[in-house]
Every structure is written in C-alpha cells, then in structure tokens.
Design a protein around this motif. Sequence first.
Motif, PDB file in Angstrom:
ATOM      1  N   SER A   1       4.594   1.257   4.156  1.00  0.00           N
ATOM      2  CA  SER A   1       4.083   2.484   3.530  1.00  0.00           C
ATOM      3  C   SER A   1       3.374   3.362   4.562  1.00  0.00           C
ATOM      4  CB  SER A   1       3.093   2.121   2.420  1.00  0.00           C
ATOM      5  OG  SER A   1       1.987   1.428   3.000  1.00  0.00           O
ATOM      6  N   GLY A   2       2.905   2.752   5.648  1.00  0.00           N
ATOM      7  CA  GLY A   2       2.175   3.541   6.637  1.00  0.00           C
ATOM      8  C   GLY A   2       3.041   4.036   7.777  1.00  0.00           C
ATOM      9  N   LEU A   3       4.303   3.543   7.832  1.00  0.00           N
ATOM     10  CA  LEU A   3       5.142   3.864   8.992  1.00  0.00           C
ATOM     11  C   LEU A   3       5.424   5.351   9.128  1.00  0.00           C
ATOM     12  CD1 LEU A   3       7.885   1.194   9.645  1.00  0.00           C
ATOM     13  CD2 LEU A   3       6.260   2.142  11.274  1.00  0.00           C
ATOM     14  N   SER A   4       5.722   6.008   7.987  1.00  0.00           N
ATOM     15  CA  SER A   4       6.071   7.428   8.091  1.00  0.00           C
ATOM     16  C   SER A   4       4.853   8.232   8.552  1.00  0.00           C
ATOM     17  CB  SER A   4       6.538   7.952   6.739  1.00  0.00           C
ATOM     18  OG  SER A   4       5.497   7.772   5.803  1.00  0.00           O
ATOM     19  N   ARG A   5       3.659   7.704   8.238  1.00  0.00           N
ATOM     20  CA  ARG A   5       2.457   8.476   8.571  1.00  0.00           C
ATOM     21  C   ARG A   5       2.124   8.440  10.050  1.00  0.00           C
ATOM     22  NH1 ARG A   5      -1.561   6.630   3.913  1.00  0.00           N
ATOM     23  NH2 ARG A   5      -2.342   5.412   5.645  1.00  0.00           N
ATOM     24  N   ILE A   6       2.660   7.456  10.802  1.00  0.00           N
ATOM     25  CA  ILE A   6       2.229   7.393  12.195  1.00  0.00           C
ATOM     26  C   ILE A   6       2.793   8.534  13.019  1.00  0.00           C
ATOM     27  CG2 ILE A   6       1.805   4.900  12.254  1.00  0.00           C
ATOM     28  CD1 ILE A   6       4.397   4.549  13.692  1.00  0.00           C
TER      29      ILE A   6
ATOM     30  N   GLN B   1      11.492   5.506  18.471  1.00  0.00           N
ATOM     31  CA  GLN B   1      11.559   4.866  17.150  1.00  0.00           C
ATOM     32  C   GLN B   1      10.563   3.718  17.105  1.00  0.00           C
ATOM     33  OE1 GLN B   1      15.732   4.000  17.640  1.00  0.00           O
ATOM     34  NE2 GLN B   1      16.154   4.924  15.658  1.00  0.00           N
ATOM     35  N   ILE B   2       9.955   3.556  15.948  1.00  0.00           N
ATOM     36  CA  ILE B   2       9.011   2.453  15.824  1.00  0.00           C
ATOM     37  C   ILE B   2       9.435   1.576  14.650  1.00  0.00           C
ATOM     38  CG2 ILE B   2       6.609   1.864  15.274  1.00  0.00           C
ATOM     39  CD1 ILE B   2       5.819   4.103  17.102  1.00  0.00           C
ATOM     40  N   ILE B   3       9.586   0.290  14.929  1.00  0.00           N
ATOM     41  CA  ILE B   3      10.037  -0.651  13.906  1.00  0.00           C
ATOM     42  C   ILE B   3       8.960  -1.713  13.770  1.00  0.00           C
ATOM     43  CG2 ILE B   3      11.802  -2.374  13.364  1.00  0.00           C
ATOM     44  CD1 ILE B   3      13.736  -0.435  14.894  1.00  0.00           C
ATOM     45  N   SER B   4       8.550  -1.948  12.538  1.00  0.00           N
ATOM     46  CA  SER B   4       7.425  -2.853  12.351  1.00  0.00           C
ATOM     47  C   SER B   4       7.815  -4.034  11.491  1.00  0.00           C
ATOM     48  CB  SER B   4       6.299  -2.073  11.673  1.00  0.00           C
ATOM     49  OG  SER B   4       5.397  -2.967  11.079  1.00  0.00           O
ATOM     50  N   MET B   5       7.244  -5.194  11.826  1.00  0.00           N
ATOM     51  CA  MET B   5       7.346  -6.349  10.942  1.00  0.00           C
ATOM     52  C   MET B   5       5.925  -6.644  10.489  1.00  0.00           C
ATOM     53  SD  MET B   5       9.819  -8.771  13.181  1.00  0.00           S
ATOM     54  CE  MET B   5       9.903 -10.138  12.037  1.00  0.00           C
ATOM     55  N   GLU B   6       5.627  -6.227   9.276  1.00  0.00           N
ATOM     56  CA  GLU B   6       4.262  -6.421   8.800  1.00  0.00           C
ATOM     57  C   GLU B   6       3.942  -7.909   8.790  1.00  0.00           C
ATOM     58  OE1 GLU B   6       1.265  -5.182   5.171  1.00  0.00           O
ATOM     59  OE2 GLU B   6       3.417  -5.075   4.848  1.00  0.00           O
ATOM     60  N   GLY B   7       2.769  -8.274   9.291  1.00  0.00           N
ATOM     61  CA  GLY B   7       2.384  -9.675   9.371  1.00  0.00           C
ATOM     62  C   GLY B   7       2.771 -10.298  10.700  1.00  0.00           C
TER      63      GLY B   7
ATOM     64  N   THR C   1       2.632  11.616  11.914  1.00  0.00           N
ATOM     65  CA  THR C   1       1.967  12.849  11.484  1.00  0.00           C
ATOM     66  C   THR C   1       0.682  13.018  12.276  1.00  0.00           C
ATOM     67  OG1 THR C   1       0.552  11.866   9.811  1.00  0.00           O
ATOM     68  CG2 THR C   1       2.798  12.383   9.149  1.00  0.00           C
ATOM     69  N   TYR C   2       0.166  14.251  12.246  1.00  0.00           N
ATOM     70  CA  TYR C   2      -1.011  14.545  13.074  1.00  0.00           C
ATOM     71  C   TYR C   2      -2.312  14.387  12.293  1.00  0.00           C
ATOM     72  CZ  TYR C   2       2.456  16.514  16.156  1.00  0.00           C
ATOM     73  OH  TYR C   2       3.538  16.683  16.974  1.00  0.00           O
ATOM     74  N   LEU C   3      -2.198  14.092  11.007  1.00  0.00           N
ATOM     75  CA  LEU C   3      -3.422  14.060  10.204  1.00  0.00           C
ATOM     76  C   LEU C   3      -3.804  12.642   9.853  1.00  0.00           C
ATOM     77  CD1 LEU C   3      -2.430  17.028   7.931  1.00  0.00           C
ATOM     78  CD2 LEU C   3      -4.256  17.040   9.609  1.00  0.00           C
ATOM     79  N   TYR C   4      -3.265  11.720  10.641  1.00  0.00           N
ATOM     80  CA  TYR C   4      -3.467  10.320  10.294  1.00  0.00           C
ATOM     81  C   TYR C   4      -3.796   9.570  11.559  1.00  0.00           C
ATOM     82  CZ  TYR C   4      -1.991   5.513   9.249  1.00  0.00           C
ATOM     83  OH  TYR C   4      -1.924   4.157   9.105  1.00  0.00           O
ATOM     84  N   SER C   5      -4.839   8.748  11.497  1.00  0.00           N
ATOM     85  CA  SER C   5      -5.097   7.903  12.654  1.00  0.00           C
ATOM     86  C   SER C   5      -5.366   6.521  12.120  1.00  0.00           C
ATOM     87  CB  SER C   5      -6.318   8.405  13.421  1.00  0.00           C
ATOM     88  OG  SER C   5      -6.745   7.393  14.300  1.00  0.00           O
ATOM     89  N   THR C   6      -4.956   5.491  12.888  1.00  0.00           N
ATOM     90  CA  THR C   6      -5.199   4.132  12.414  1.00  0.00           C
ATOM     91  C   THR C   6      -6.649   3.738  12.672  1.00  0.00           C
ATOM     92  OG1 THR C   6      -4.340   3.463  14.536  1.00  0.00           O
ATOM     93  CG2 THR C   6      -2.862   3.276  12.663  1.00  0.00           C
ATOM     94  N   ALA C   7      -7.340   4.520  13.510  1.00  0.00           N
ATOM     95  CA  ALA C   7      -8.736   4.183  13.796  1.00  0.00           C
ATOM     96  C   ALA C   7      -9.583   4.498  12.567  1.00  0.00           C
ATOM     97  CB  ALA C   7      -9.224   4.983  14.989  1.00  0.00           C
TER      98      ALA C   7
END
Length: 363
Positions: free
Chosen positions: A287-292, A337-343, A294-300
């Motif tokens: 759910s968070g992948l598309s947000r990374i 491209q960023i591919i994530s495996m949650e966990g 964007t400029y209005l989102y930071s994981t910090a």
Amino acid sequence: MASEPVARAVAEEVARWGAMRQTGVSLRYMMEFGARPTERTLLLAAQFLHKELPIRIARRALDLESLPFGLSSKPAILKVRDWYVDSFRDIRSFPEVRSKEDELAFTQMIKMIRVRHTNVVPTIALGVQQLKKDLGGSKKFPPGIDEIHQFLDRFYMSRIGIRMLIGQHVALHDPDPEPGVIGLINTKMSPMTVARIASEDARAICMREYGSAPDVDIYGDPDFTFPYVTPHLHLMIFELVKNSLRAVQERYMNSDKHAPPVRIIVADGAEDVTIKISDEGGGIPRSGLSRIFTYLYSTAENPPDLDEHNEGVTMAGYGYGIPISRLYARYFGGDLQIISMEGYGTDAYLHLSRLGDSEEPLP
C-alpha cells in the motif's frame, strides 16, 4: 519592486517564450558535439543555449504561477519564481553571441544563473512543506494533489535538463579536462567505482546518525565502463543505498543478530546497464509502494523542518530522494523500479541506457 509596465512587459515576454517549442538533446549528441571543443563549436553551443534556455526557463516560471491549493502564493515558491524570471531576463537582455568574447561573457552569465538556482530543490520543498502543514499533515490528501506531483515531476525534470545544458557548456571551457571526460560526461565511467564511493558516503551518514552501519557488498566487472554523467549516478546510488542502510539499521538495531549487508549488483547488457540494490530491511508494504515516488511522503517519522539554513544532507527527510533519482534515471532514457517483499526487504533496479541516444524527455 519593478514598476508595473516593466513587470507586465516581462510577464508578456515570459508567456511568449514559454509557448515556444523546446529542443531536446541526447547524451550521445552532447558527447560528439563536445568531443573537441573549438571556438566555432563553443560559439554554436552558446547560440543554441541563448535561444533554448529562455524557452525552458519561461515554461517553469509560468508553471510556478498557476499551482493549485494556493501553492503559488507561498513565499518560498514566489522566491523561486523570482529566480526564474530574473534568469529569463538576464538571458533575454544578453545581446546575440557573435564572437569569442561574447561567448565567454555569455558563459560567465549562465554560470551565475546556475549558482542563483542552486537551492531551488530545498526552497520548493519548503513551499510544499508549508502546504502540507496547511492541509493538516500528510494522512489524506485532497483530490487534485496529483496536479502538484505532476508539476514537481515536470519542474525537477526540466531543472535537471537546464543544469545539464549549462553545466556541460561551462565544463567544456575547462583548459585541462581529465582524459576521457567531455564536459560533464565521463566516457569511461566505471559503475563499480561510483557505486563504491556512493556507498561509502551513504555509510558515513548512517554512522553519524546511528553509530553503526551495515556493510555494502558490490558485485560486477570492475573493468567495465560506459559513458555517463558521474554525479547523476552517484546521486541515485547514494539515495538508494542510504534508504537501504536506514531500513536495515532500524530493523536490526535492537536485535542480537548481525545486520545483513546491502548488496549491489552491476550488470552490463547490450542496451542497458542495470544496477540492483538489495536489502533485508523488512520491505515496504504494497500500500505504501506507490507513495514512495511522490513528493509529499517521507518514510521518516518527523522530517527535519526545512529552514533557510538547513543545507545539510540528513539521513531521511523530505522524501525527495527516490522520486528525484527516478527523474535522473529517466533523463537519459533509463528508469528506476522498486520491488518490495514486505517482511523481508526491498530491491531497487536502476536501469541506465547504455546507448545514450534517447532524447531528453522534455516536460
């Protein structure tokens, strides 16, 4: 403040130039054109920039005037708009470039413009941060926020192009260029070397922030080189490795297990050079992948408050590293491209076009 008629005349000229067609150039073209800079080729390049830069700069000045949610009236955004209008005026009031002297004077002037625009990214980020506060944090953005993302993508992509054109022209005047370097382009850049230096820089920041840093292992052919702009690649790898180190560090901070290394693999294909950066930092939920991007989102959790003086590179902050890295990759026909495996962890694939013949994507 400029008197009304002057301001109106400039505004009309900005609108006129902003409607003109931009001309894209490719990495290969810049390389071939700058391979043996003579007075004549430098003169031609300056004449091209004298026409091309005002078009690109005018487009951005117009863009800055029509942003939704009142973003255009934020002091930080107004400041950036003034820089663009001043630069537009400087180039437009510069007479035609006809001689070697004209060309050198023109080069000095665009060098000044490049300096004037140094802090555009943090200043725009400041305006966006002010907007974010107005909108009450970043939990749920109102419809129409996409328009701001598209604007920022266009704006930063265009900025990469403008800085590349100016930087390339200025660098061609270097009396003693390094062997194999044409302006800003290193014709024999080793991605392994750049990956090593960028990783060391990212680890130093992680050390400073957390007191320790995971290892970075790099795999690939140390003798492989291809033409590219070294600072662009450094910036992209630095951002990606920095994110990976942070994820691993935070996941293993209070664990008695040894933090696994971040792995970088450099592959040289016929068309693309691909650099994969893998970590075991726990990944990002889908759910968070598309947000990374964007400029209005930071994981910090609490990004540092931007102020006039905050030029330091922090470990996490405005969430600009990833979207801007993707623009740098796309500028010369690549992608990120960023591919994530949650966990488990995250893999970032940085594709760079090896052929160097794709035109700039002009917004």
